[in-house]
Motif scaffolding. Structure first.
Motif, PDB file in Angstrom:
ATOM      1  N   ASP A   1       0.820  -1.210   0.000  1.00 48.11           N
ATOM      2  CA  ASP A   1       0.000   0.000   0.000  1.00 48.11           C
ATOM      3  C   ASP A   1       0.855   1.262   0.000  1.00 48.11           C
ATOM      4  OD1 ASP A   1      -2.882  -0.520   0.001  1.00 48.11           O
ATOM      5  OD2 ASP A   1      -2.446  -1.740   1.759  1.00 48.11           O
TER       6      ASP A   1
ATOM      7  N   GLU B   1      -1.097   7.333   0.297  1.00 46.10           N
ATOM      8  CA  GLU B   1      -2.384   7.886  -0.109  1.00 46.10           C
ATOM      9  C   GLU B   1      -3.528   6.894   0.106  1.00 46.10           C
ATOM     10  OE1 GLU B   1       0.027   7.381  -4.059  1.00 46.10           O
ATOM     11  OE2 GLU B   1       0.408   7.970  -1.960  1.00 46.10           O
ATOM     12  N   ASN B   2      -3.222   5.563   0.072  1.00 47.95           N
ATOM     13  CA  ASN B   2      -4.253   4.573   0.393  1.00 47.95           C
ATOM     14  C   ASN B   2      -4.693   4.709   1.852  1.00 47.95           C
ATOM     15  OD1 ASN B   2      -2.279   2.305  -1.513  1.00 47.95           O
ATOM     16  ND2 ASN B   2      -4.096   3.371  -2.241  1.00 47.95           N
TER      17      ASN B   2
ATOM     18  N   GLU C   1      -4.366   7.462   3.698  1.00 56.60           N
ATOM     19  CA  GLU C   1      -5.065   8.747   3.837  1.00 56.60           C
ATOM     20  C   GLU C   1      -6.508   8.621   3.376  1.00 56.60           C
ATOM     21  OE1 GLU C   1      -1.318  11.840   3.212  1.00 56.60           O
ATOM     22  OE2 GLU C   1      -2.511  11.196   1.487  1.00 56.60           O
ATOM     23  N   ALA C   2      -6.752   7.790   2.367  1.00 58.83           N
ATOM     24  CA  ALA C   2      -8.123   7.583   1.886  1.00 58.83           C
ATOM     25  C   ALA C   2      -8.974   6.907   2.945  1.00 58.83           C
ATOM     26  CB  ALA C   2      -8.115   6.757   0.602  1.00 58.83           C
ATOM     27  N   LEU C   3      -8.340   6.043   3.764  1.00 60.75           N
ATOM     28  CA  LEU C   3      -9.085   5.408   4.854  1.00 60.75           C
ATOM     29  C   LEU C   3      -9.546   6.457   5.869  1.00 60.75           C
ATOM     30  CD1 LEU C   3      -6.925   2.219   5.567  1.00 60.75           C
ATOM     31  CD2 LEU C   3      -9.106   2.345   4.350  1.00 60.75           C
TER      32      LEU C   3
ATOM     33  N   GLU D   1     -10.155   9.658   5.177  1.00 60.82           N
ATOM     34  CA  GLU D   1     -11.237  10.410   4.532  1.00 60.82           C
ATOM     35  C   GLU D   1     -12.535   9.606   4.540  1.00 60.82           C
ATOM     36  OE1 GLU D   1     -10.770  13.441   3.887  1.00 60.82           O
ATOM     37  OE2 GLU D   1      -8.613  13.381   4.204  1.00 60.82           O
ATOM     38  N   GLY D   2     -12.412   8.287   4.289  1.00 63.24           N
ATOM     39  CA  GLY D   2     -13.606   7.451   4.279  1.00 63.24           C
ATOM     40  C   GLY D   2     -14.251   7.357   5.644  1.00 63.24           C
TER      41      GLY D   2
END
Length: 520
Positions: free
Chosen positions: A506, A509-510, A512-514, A516-517
């Motif tokens: 990973d 940014e993967n 960081e997306a968690l 945001e999600g």
């Protein structure tokens, strides 16, 4: 000291819980005061010696043996007390071995200059096992597989007293616990009086909800509330004295003066310590900025304001509320205490609750608590009244970067692993884990580290970045303290991906997306 050393040695080589309980109970029954009291304090983390630090031990050992030899030996063994005890030159002195009371009293009363001489004297009078126990005591790192709870359980077993009774008086007493042992050993001795002291009461804990268990429960008999991602605390306000305790009974009020100031009630409450403003809960990483401090600055309080979201009430206005049902206690809590109370989640079926659990209203929620409406407040972890239904953990594939030897039984293995994610073409550390793998997997990981070490930084080994670890973690938040900009909560290794190329791990940014999600 001989008996204490033998106890630690036996505990270190006893893996079974019941075996440890028998060893502890026998020691508490047969060892005289005050040695058994000092041993109990050491095992429960109630002893600390301000002037005796690991650095002093290293300094003393280096004065007796070649410093480079000591450094290499420490690197190999991985445990300071064990290394120092084995490498210390035996003097063969005829002096009697010091007893535990002599050592503890000396460590507590002497200044640093005199303590150094005392430690040398004691090390010269002890054999290797005694030296190891002495140094474990000094550093406060016993690592013999005994928690404070286990030590108290053994104490209760040794004298046939209910554990709840021991817990109830524990926090009103101080080492070496002469009053406690008098009450335990003598049926006619009075129970220690906690009086109007702001003492800690044992908390009630929940069992993890196991597969298939939910279908056996009647949803009409339970209440549901959010499980907030903070730390469980107990608020005690008695006779103008205010305390804030962690779930293990540690007084953490010095780091949270704003919470103490807001405690405008008389009683004992149970809740979750959080950081945030206007009812909005900040990530756990923000709370960590104030944890483990003896005091905090006004600026830190302003930046990370703390509050408590209440779950329950144990005492109120001098009355014991614990025998009341959960519904009765909650109604009393909402009607009389001017604090934030954790809201209940309305639901008619487990399916409906599962849908809400899957989409919580806040990223600071880590699951759901289920509590029987008729349950009294019971100390410990009784099976049946309360369950915790945590959300599924996050998972990321990360690359092993660094490893360090463990402690105690793991001192010969590389068992503490730092792992990273890709930021462009560069790996940056995103977390550290030292559990989640089996003993067999530990052997394989240790073998990999030894075969793939490319650099050494003291006890730390840098390895070729080619092994992928599947890491599970409870939550993730932004962090200015970490180079990657993210921080994981409770990371653990869930799988070793021998099959996966490091380039496919990973990216930051993967992760960081968690975040945001979760916020979305």
């Amino acid at each position: 000291m001989r008996r204490f050393a033998d106890l630690l040695d036996a505990l270190a080589f006893s893996a079974a819980r019941n075996a440890k309980l028998r060893l502890l109970a026998e020691y508490f029954r047969t060892t005289p005061d005050p040695d058994r009291g000092w041993a109990l304090a050491a095992l429960t983390g109630a002893l600390s010696f301000r002037e005796a630090k690991p650095a002093l031990i290293r300094e003393l050992v280096s004065s007796r043996v070649d410093a480079e030899l000591f450094k290499l030996s420490y690197d190999f063994v991985g445990d300071l007390a064990e290394t120092a005890a084995l490498i210390w030159p035996t003097q063969g002195l005829a002096n009697a071995s010091p007893d535990l009371d002599e050592i503890v009293t000396g460590l507590r009363s002497e200044g640093r200059a005199r303590i150094a001489g005392k430690i040398v004297e004691w090390l010269d009078r002890l054999d290797a096992t005694g030296r190891w126990a002495l140094l474990k005591l000094i550093t406060g790192s016993l690592r013999v597989g005994v928690s404070a709870r286990l030590a108290k359980t053994a104490l209760a077993d040794a004298f046939g007293k209910p554990l709840d009774d021991v817990e109830e008086v524990w926090h009103s007493l101080t080492p070496p616990y002469a009053e406690l042992f008098s009450w335990l050993a003598d049926p006619d001795a009075p129970r220690p009086d906690t009086g109007a002291q702001p003492v800690f009461r044992p908390v009630m804990l929940a069992h993890p909800l196991e597969a298939g268990e939910l279908e056996k429960l009647d949803p009409q008999q339970f209440r549901a509330e959010w499980k907030w991602d903070g730390i469980r605390v107990q608020l005690v306000s008695v006779g103008g004295q205010k305390r804030l305790y962690s779930r293990t009974g540690d007084d953490i009020g010095g780091a949270f003066p704003d919470v103490l100031e807001a405690m405008d009630f008389e009683g004992v409450l149970d809740g979750e310590l959080l950081v945030g403003q206007g009812g909005i809960v900040a990530p756990f990483n923000d709370l960590q900025q104030r944890l483990n401090r003896k005091s905090v600055s006004a600026a830190l309080v302003r930046t990370y304001p703390a509050f408590v979201r209440l779950y329950d009430v144990l005492m109120l206005g001098g009355e014991d509320c614990r025998p009341l049902s959960f519904d009765e206690r909650r109604a009393l809590l909402k009607a009389t205490v001017p604090f934030d109370v954790s809201p209940l989640i309305p639901f008619a079926s487990w399916e409906e609750l599962a849908e809400q659990r899957a989409a919580p209203p806040s990223s600071a929620i880590e699951g759901v608590m289920l509590k029987r409406a008729d349950s009294p407040y019971l100390a410990g972890r009784p099976k049946g009244p309360w369950f915790k239904w945590k959300r599924d953990p996050f998972v990321a594939d990360c690359v092993l970067m660094y490893a360090q030897r463990g402690h105690g039984k793991r001192s010969s293995f590389y068992s503490d692993f730092t792992f990273g994610a890709w930021n462009g073409e560069t790996l940056v550390p995103v977390g550290k884990a030292y559990f989640g793998f089996t003993d067999a997997e530990l052997v394989e990981l240790d073998k990999f580290v030894r075969a793939n070490t490319v650099n050494r930084f003291g006890p730390v080994r840098e390895v070729t970045p080619k092994l992928v670890l599947e890491v599970a973690f409870d939550s993730i938040a932004r962090s200015k303290r970490h180079k990657s900009g993210v921080a994981m909560r409770f990371p653990r290794i869930s799988r070793i991906r021998w099959d996966k190329p490091a380039a496919e791990a990973d990216r930051v940014e993967n992760l960081e997306a968690l975040i945001e999600g979760a916020v979305a």
